[in-house]
Write an enzyme that holds these catalytic residues in place. Sequence first.
Site, mmCIF file in Angstrom:
data_model
loop_
_atom_site.group_PDB
_atom_site.id
_atom_site.type_symbol
_atom_site.label_atom_id
_atom_site.label_comp_id
_atom_site.label_asym_id
_atom_site.label_seq_id
_atom_site.Cartn_x
_atom_site.Cartn_y
_atom_site.Cartn_z
ATOM 1 N N LYS A 53 62.306 -19.565 39.483
ATOM 2 C CA LYS A 53 60.856 -19.481 39.418
ATOM 3 C C LYS A 53 60.291 -20.851 39.045
ATOM 4 C CE LYS A 53 59.817 -18.248 34.610
ATOM 5 N NZ LYS A 53 58.875 -19.307 34.295
ATOM 6 N N GLY A 62 68.746 -11.158 33.231
ATOM 7 C CA GLY A 62 70.128 -11.369 32.813
ATOM 8 C C GLY A 62 70.340 -11.188 31.327
ATOM 9 N N HIS A 107 58.552 -12.485 33.889
ATOM 10 C CA HIS A 107 59.421 -11.861 32.886
ATOM 11 C C HIS A 107 58.866 -10.518 32.391
ATOM 12 C CE1 HIS A 107 61.317 -15.646 33.039
ATOM 13 N NE2 HIS A 107 60.656 -16.258 32.075
#
Length: 797
Positions: A179, A212, A272
């Site tokens: 990103k 992750g 996010h």
Amino acid sequence: MKHAGAWNMLTAAVCVALLGCLQAQELQGHVSVILLGATGDLARKYLWQGLFQLYLEEAGKGHSFRFHGTALTNTKQGQEIIAKVLESLSCPRDTAPGRCAELKAQFQQLSEYRRLKTPEDYLALSKDIEAWVQHEGLQEAGRIFYFSVPPFAYADIARSINSSCRPGPGAWLRVVLEKPFGHDHRSAQQLATELGSFFQEEEMYRVDHYLGKQVVAQILPFRDQNRKALDGLWNRHHVERVEIIMKETVDAEGRTSFYEEYGVIGDVLQNHLTEILMLVAMELPLDISSSEAVLGHKLQAFRALRGLQRGSAVVGQYQAYRGQVRRELQKPDSFHSLTPTFAGILVHIDNLRWEGVPFILMSGKALDERVGYVRILFKDQAYCAQSEKRWVPAQSHCLPQQIIFYIGHGELGGPAVLVSRNLFRPSLPSASWKEVEGQPGLRLFGRPLSDYYAYSPVREQDAYSILISHIFHRRKDSFIAMENLLASWVFWTPLLDSLAHEVPRLYPGGAENGHLLDFEFSGSHVSFSQPPLEQLVPGPDSAPMPSDFQVLGAKYRDSPLISAWPEELIARLAGDIEAAAVRAVRRFGEFHLALSGGSSPVALFQQLAMGHYGFPWAHTHLWLVDERCVPLWDPESNFQGLQAHLLQHVRVPYYNIHPMPVHRRQRLCAEEDQGAQAYAEEISTLVTNSSFDLVLLGMGTDGHTASLFPQSPVGLDGEQLVVLTTSPSSPRRRMSLSLPVINRARQVAVLVMGRMKREIALLVSRVGREPRKWPISGVRPDSGQLVWYMDYDAFLG
């Protein structure tokens, strides 16, 4: 029988031989990892360590590796930087020092640096990989290109890879993209189109490193493994609110160039926190391991998100930021940045599961602590007769009930999953999660740690190490699909546009912020709890802000004019409509409101739906002023716009909703179907004297109103209440209220917005009553009141 036995033995031998060949081929598979931007900050901090971890996990399992660090840095300087990075790599804690040194030496031997700039450089890299594979007697399995470079470089790099550096037939290609993926919907779409011309979607892995993180990756498995306990709780009946938070103590120093383009929303919330929101809010697929099913359910959740408005957000900026921007970007002392470094966003999801539940997304720089978490707070639906000192934490339902996915840092210091003991004992995989030992004196969200079932990972892993492993194993569920990305930008772009000229609240940073950034919400509106400590004084070259102006009252065509900035104008109009509704219901028991379609009223519909809970919807009849001759479910239908932006959010009795009958007998506006006459009869039957309580109109750039166009042969006079007309633009056939029935209304409101309306607004202000030239000039209620609502762009230009 002997021959049969011999044949079976021969068959078994051939199978074993074939299996051995297949295994040998797999053992010979070679993977090239090309790290673009290998000398950059992200690569030095995380990516080289992640590649080393991949090597530790996969070495000896069937593939050989080489790692090619590339950048624009000259070869000598690049080699020196990479040598230092490789020397600083760390092994897992349980690795003996000698063994760690041996593994690092092996990895260093397999790693190289080269400058990669021109198409010829990419061709040379490809030939070197092919020569290496051939020399070692291996078969190429595939190539991974990791783009740790700014997005503006993506297209040129993608073109070079596609033309000069793709692996040969039978080998795979995986391209990893960091990103930001655009700064709004348009730029994201453009980037997706550019990359899609070089790579297939299955070849691209868009990284959001939060996916992750161990706790974030555990949200869906947690919901899946605890379905029985959560099925009855994970909904609007039991959840009070959801908080998705990422706080940082660091500021944007060294990153102001990036921040000036993206701000805190583009940096953190659009990616996010939105991804976490989807994991919490989406319907749970039957098979959470299916990336296709997970993506499909995420997209359903995106479609249910209520559109964000200016009132959905509060924004701030730490005081030192402007000085940092001026220094780093060499701006003059008069420069004032409007970039938010803090944002609190109120999100609602309009579906049966989550209707009415507030989702709070918040992130900021220079705050009082570094922490990230997701907190699901459940409603307290119990009363305990005993005093609090006798409550038993594991049993009392009067204690807060919450589930917390603690992403990291903060009081706990690391990742954890917490569930209130008075809720249920959760199930987590014992091989990878363990119960946290009690820490006396530690309190989280108002309760001691002993009030929770608390679990932490058996072995903490870095997010990038996990994602790089998933890339190698082709696990796409931890990455952002193109549809997912574009859906997120569709959601966020309107808010970003509305905040473009908003002055953020200044805050000092750190603990000195005090309660300055606290915010509260009501309905769909969020606001700071405390007044600001200081106001921004615009410099001599600064443009005036909307807050510098008050609503302007004047006259326009001898009728009252309300003029303001768009947000204030819509709020005023919505308030006036609600007041008219309350008066009408008090006097007559019902309110008849006729609404125009098009884009201008959309913000009004949203304002009425989200902020006017005292509106007497149960006693309101909704009519249409005009309609395009398309099916009611067509996106161009005015009724469809009314349904999408208003009707689905309010409780109007279905028998009080009156769409125009443009689609009868499977035909559209056929004269012989007499749809106009049918609507006129319905008005005559239900609306006293055919006089609407309020009619909302717009004004076109040609002076038309409703669907009454210049030189219209019908609808400008006569006895007809409803007419069929012809538009100069597609779809040409329309149905419309006539001018005489509009002028019977008790109130008429004309909403005019946008700079493109300035010319016609000026013209109409000067003409008399000439409805054949300018139908809007014929709007003069017989005994009612006409009020013009015009924003500053339309009124002042």
